[in-house]
Design an enzyme around this catalytic site. Structure first.
Site, PDB file in Angstrom:
ATOM      1  N   HIS A 329     -46.300 -17.208 -57.546  1.00  0.00           N
ATOM      2  CA  HIS A 329     -47.403 -16.318 -58.335  1.00  0.00           C
ATOM      3  C   HIS A 329     -47.183 -14.892 -58.700  1.00  0.00           C
ATOM      4  O   HIS A 329     -47.530 -14.713 -59.653  1.00  0.00           O
ATOM      5  CB  HIS A 329     -48.964 -16.655 -57.286  1.00  0.00           C
ATOM      6  CG  HIS A 329     -49.826 -16.469 -58.428  1.00  0.00           C
ATOM      7  ND1 HIS A 329     -50.829 -15.108 -58.005  1.00  0.00           N
ATOM      8  CD2 HIS A 329     -50.569 -16.982 -59.034  1.00  0.00           C
ATOM      9  CE1 HIS A 329     -51.925 -15.514 -58.997  1.00  0.00           C
ATOM     10  NE2 HIS A 329     -51.813 -16.399 -59.522  1.00  0.00           N
ATOM     11  N   CYS A 330     -46.525 -14.478 -57.624  1.00  0.00           N
ATOM     12  CA  CYS A 330     -46.475 -12.881 -57.737  1.00  0.00           C
ATOM     13  C   CYS A 330     -45.243 -12.579 -58.851  1.00  0.00           C
ATOM     14  O   CYS A 330     -45.390 -11.359 -59.283  1.00  0.00           O
ATOM     15  CB  CYS A 330     -45.641 -12.223 -56.474  1.00  0.00           C
ATOM     16  SG  CYS A 330     -46.723 -12.527 -54.978  1.00  0.00           S
TER      17      CYS A 330
END
Length: 343
Positions: A329-330
């Site tokens: 996600h990052c």
């Protein structure tokens, strides 16, 4: 009114940034990190367009790992976490815009540099051809998660931390968040995971997207640590209990789906692992899920298949990402289709 769509809404594309030499990616880790980023990009590209921001002169090397289908654009970079340095896209139903939060290296941490990254949100907005909505709030995309129906998840040690927003009250933070995202209710977790804080490594001081995320309106997936020897065991239990006592912006009780951490509680260098399946990415038709070569990988995949029927669950090894301070996600940031509207 502009609103941030939920991650499961249709995307036009995914934006990413290429690892460059810095404190996070030292000489021994850079090549391995680039392979890890490329694996994520190729997985997402199966389902939607991907644009990778690469440093000047880096196109040829990146192309060798990314293949011909990932679009490459050259801009100066300090780091590679597009969720945090890129814009947060919002829409009014017909037009897109890009929220440009203030970025200061995750609270001006001593290992971080951000001269170029502080400008990447505006660069991406220009490349996407959308106007910029500047915000005075120091914030990152990994510090927020929305349900598309008015609720946003936040963490006290991020938006209220003195490293980012000294002097800001909870009320002022909420007003700014709601104004930019079109939300009306904030659910504040007390803190993030242990390894996300000094002196444990390259942390964010408590991003919510490794701890809890919306899977649907009224449904939150929450990280749990079953091992009682791990320092996150108690805080995760507190998070789950807290979230189960909450209601969302529409007054619905929150349903919490617990997702246990991998069995590995230590990293290769002996530190506490913050491996989490919560740091996944929803793209068009798929869940790109962190894998850790762990017995619980398939258990987590089964949970996400049940939560997102009709989406393919794609497991991508995320151990190198987590060694650098984040997960799938990052390193991704969605550009939503502008026609999305909250019901």
């Amino acid at each position: 009114m502009f609103r941030m769509p939920p991650e499961w809404a249709p995307h036009e594309r995914t934006w990413m940034a290429w690892p460059v030499p810095n404190t996070t990616f030292g000489p021994g880790e850079l090549a391995r990190s680039r392979r890890a980023w490329a694996a994520v990009a190729r997985a997402v590209r199966r389902f939607e367009p991907v644009t990778m921001v690469v440093p000047p002169g880096g196109t040829e090397e990146a192309r060798a790992l990314l293949g011909p289908e990932v679009e490459l654009v050259e801009r100066r970079l300090d780091d590679a976490w597009m969720r945090d340095i890129g814009p947060t896209f919002v829409t009014d139903g017909t037009r897109l815009a890009a929220v440009d939060w203030v970025f200061n290296g995750w609270g001006a941490q001593e290992w971080a540099s951000w001269t170029h990254d502080a400008a990447i949100a505006r660069e991406v907005a220009a490349l996407a051809g959308v106007p910029v909505h500047p915000s005075p709030l120091t914030n990152e995309g990994g510090g927020i998660h929305v349900d598309g129906e008015g609720t946003v998840l936040l963490t006290e040690t991020v938006q209220l931390g003195p490293e980012r927003n000294p002097g800001w009250t909870r009320e002022r933070v909420e007003a700014e968040i709601h104004a930019r995202l079109g939300t009306t209710k904030a659910i504040w977790l007390r803190r993030g995971l242990t390894a996300d804080y000094p002196p444990h490594g390259y942390g964010t001081l408590g991003h919510v997207d490794i701890v809890a995320a919306f899977a649907a309106p009224g449904v939150i997936v929450a990280h749990t640590q079953p091992d009682p020897t791990h320092p996150d065991h108690g805080p995760c239990q507190e998070n789950v209990a807290f979230l189960r006592a909450q209601t969302d912006a529409r007054g619905r009780p929150v349903e919490v789906v617990e997702v246990p951490a991998p069995t590995a509680v230590r990293t290769e260098d002996g530190g506490w692992a913050d491996y989490s399946y919560i740091n996944h990415y929803l793209c068009n038709g798929a869940v790109i899920l962190c894998a850790f070569d762990d017995p619980r990988d398939e258990e987590a995949a089964a949970v996400f298949r049940a939560l997102h029927p009709g989406r393919e669950v794609v497991l991508v090894d995320a151990r190198t990402l987590f060694a650098g301070g984040g997960g799938i996600h990052c390193v991704t940031q969605q550009q939503p289709a502008p026609a999305w509207l909250r019901p």
